[in-house]
Design an enzyme around this catalytic site. Structure first.
Site, PDB file in Angstrom:
ATOM      1  N   ASP A 166      22.091 -85.373   0.504  1.00 13.17           N
ATOM      2  CA  ASP A 166      23.425 -85.765   0.041  1.00 13.17           C
ATOM      3  C   ASP A 166      24.426 -84.613   0.188  1.00 13.17           C
ATOM      4  O   ASP A 166      24.298 -83.577  -0.463  1.00 13.17           O
ATOM      5  CB  ASP A 166      23.281 -86.174  -1.435  1.00 13.17           C
ATOM      6  CG  ASP A 166      24.521 -86.834  -1.976  1.00 13.17           C
ATOM      7  OD1 ASP A 166      25.555 -86.843  -1.292  1.00 13.17           O
ATOM      8  OD2 ASP A 166      24.454 -87.349  -3.112  1.00 13.17           O
ATOM      9  N   ASP A 234      30.086 -94.598  -3.172  1.00 18.50           N
ATOM     10  CA  ASP A 234      29.072 -95.183  -4.055  1.00 18.50           C
ATOM     11  C   ASP A 234      29.386 -96.623  -4.464  1.00 18.50           C
ATOM     12  O   ASP A 234      30.527 -96.975  -4.753  1.00 18.50           O
ATOM     13  CB  ASP A 234      28.943 -94.334  -5.324  1.00 18.50           C
ATOM     14  CG  ASP A 234      28.307 -92.981  -5.035  1.00 18.50           C
ATOM     15  OD1 ASP A 234      28.153 -92.636  -3.841  1.00 18.50           O
ATOM     16  OD2 ASP A 234      27.970 -92.274  -5.998  1.00 18.50           O
TER      17      ASP A 234
HETATM   18  C1  GLA Z   1      26.243 -89.081  -4.866  1.00 18.46           C
HETATM   19  C2  GLA Z   1      25.489 -90.174  -4.112  1.00 18.46           C
HETATM   20  C3  GLA Z   1      24.793 -91.075  -5.110  1.00 18.46           C
HETATM   21  C4  GLA Z   1      23.847 -90.258  -5.979  1.00 18.46           C
HETATM   22  C5  GLA Z   1      24.602 -89.130  -6.655  1.00 18.46           C
HETATM   23  C6  GLA Z   1      23.659 -88.165  -7.381  1.00 18.46           C
HETATM   24  O1  GLA Z   1      27.300 -89.617  -5.592  1.00 18.46           O
HETATM   25  O2  GLA Z   1      26.344 -90.913  -3.285  1.00 18.46           O
HETATM   26  O3  GLA Z   1      24.084 -92.088  -4.438  1.00 18.46           O
HETATM   27  O4  GLA Z   1      22.826 -89.745  -5.187  1.00 18.46           O
HETATM   28  O5  GLA Z   1      25.363 -88.375  -5.720  1.00 18.46           O
HETATM   29  O6  GLA Z   1      24.301 -87.084  -7.937  1.00 18.46           O
END
Ligand code: GLA
Length: 408
Positions: A166, A234
């Site tokens: 990520d 998200d």
């Molecule tokens: C980002 C990702 C999420 C999750 C969070 C965790 O927002 O897009 O899917 O993994 O980080 O901190």
């Protein structure tokens, strides 16, 4: 296991029987590349979109060893494993300090990651983990920057089968780059670095890129070794957000295929923020999109309705179709959208979606979807054959709902 999957794993197994020195020589002569690269290539992973569970949507920071084991248990007892769900993925907040040599350790919520992996494997499931190419993860935990090789080695030693990588923390570094191009290159390099580190371990690990679709990741995700890549920010457990993400996937179909998938984010089914009709839309759209099906709910407290939504065999068959062709929008008439996905047996999955919050009548003209003459139609969610149809099919679609057809 499907035909292609079987063939590939058979060939990997037969390769295993040949002494490594001979193999290295053969590959050198053929110019195929290193033995390790072929072996850990990801060629044998994610031939269909990954299915499993991820901790983030429901548990967020409140995830620990005990909870993960309980999810694995429930994945088996609910019938989800037998329906195809395989990966149990720990998202952010498992990370602890690095030891004196720089190796990452899990924090006190996860006392023994290797033992947890053994437990998950003993259930016939696989374990996934999470990190960032930056020095910190999105939740502010330890990232992999400068420790990529060590982290990949650690994951392999623990028995990890899936990594979600990520971007988050790397954005701080990227802001220091002199130009946007240099910042973009920094991101590419970071993903390549972890790809190479994972491959060097020799363990097949699904590589999931998470950088929210920035820089049109679908164009280069495969090149940096991604088996899947997030195409959006998200998801949340609301119809408006799920629909915003899902219906925005139009046009991305050609970038997906066996081993490399567009990922419109994890499922919210069963988390309570949408009604059953809306969750049916969520599942149907994700299946047409050949999206990874990563449940994001608490598997230990599912209602029979949630289990039925997540384990509908015919919906899963669309998602996991061996042809591996992602579907796309075929027509849009106000709030009625028709999406079509070609399937391996020559049939097509047809989703008729109503984006409005009142029932609407919709007409499907099969000729416009490439069919000639009479078609055989099955309503997937109703589990009912509608028989042969010569002309267009008119049907009422529920508010925010879907009619999902399999047409031949
Ligand atoms: C980002 C990702 C999420 C999750 C969070 C965790 O927002 O897009 O899917 O993994 O980080 O901190």
């Amino acid at each position: 296991m499907g035909f292609i999957g079987k063939r590939i794993s058979e060939s990997v197994m037969s390769i295993d029987r040949i002494p490594r020195t001979y193999l290295a020589l053969i590959f050198l002569l053929l110019g195929i590349g290193s033995w390790q690269q072929l072996h850990a290539q990801g060629a044998s992973v994610a031939l269909t979109p990954p299915m499993g569970w991820n901790s983030w949507n429901h548990f967020n920071h409140n995830i620990d060893d005990k909870t993960v084991r309980a999810q694995a248990d429930a994945m088996v007892s609910s019938g989800m494993r037998d329906a195809g769900y395989t990966y149990i993925n720990i998202d952010d907040t498992w990370e602890g300090e690095r030891d004196a040599q720089g190796y990452i350790q899990s924090n006190s919520k996860f006392p023994d990651m290797k033992a947890l992996a053994d437990y998950v494997h003993s259930k016939g499931l696989k374990l996934g983990i999470y990190s960032s190419p930056g020095d910190k993860t999105c939740a502010g935990y330890e990232g992999s920057l400068g420790h990529e090789k060590q982290d990949a080695e650690t994951y392999a030693r623990w028995g990890i089968d899936y990594l979600k990588y990520d971007l988050c923390g790397l954005r701080t570094e990227m802001k220091r780059a002199p130009t946007p191009e240099a910042a973009h290159q920094m991101m590419i390099d970071a993903y390549v670095k972890m790809r190479d580190a994972l491959r060097a371990t020799g363990r097949p690990i699904v590589y999931s890129l998470c950088e929210y679709g920035e820089g049109s990741v679908w164009k280069w995700g495969t090149d940096v070794g991604g088996n899947l890549w997030r195409t959006t920010g998200d998801i949340t457990d609301r119809y408006s957000r799920m629909a915003e993400i899902g219906f925005a996937q139009a046009g991305l179909a050609r970038f997906a295929g066996p081993g490399h998938w567009n990922d419109p984010d994890m499922l919210e089914v069963g988390n309570g923020g949408m009604n059953a009709e809306e969750y049916r839309t969520h599942m149907s759209l994700w299946a047409i999109l050949a999206a990874p099906l990563l449940a994001g709910n608490d598997l230990t407290t599912m209602t029979p309705e949630t289990i039925a939504l997540l384990t509908n065999r015919e919906v899963i068959a669309v998602d996991q179709d061996k042809l591996g062709k992602q579907g796309d929008r075929a027509s849009e008439e106000g709030p009625i959208e028709i999406w079509v996905r070609p399937l391996a047996d020559g049939s097509k999955a047809v989703g008729v979606f109503n984006r409005l919050d009142t029932p609407l009548s919709a007409t499907v003209d099969f000729r416009q979807l490439g069919f000639d003459g009479a078609v055989q139609v099955r309503d997937i969610w109703q589990g009912k054959d509608l028989g042969a149809m010569m002309g267009p099919y008119t049907v009422t679609v529920q508010p925010h709902g879907v009619v999902l057809l399999r047409v031949k």
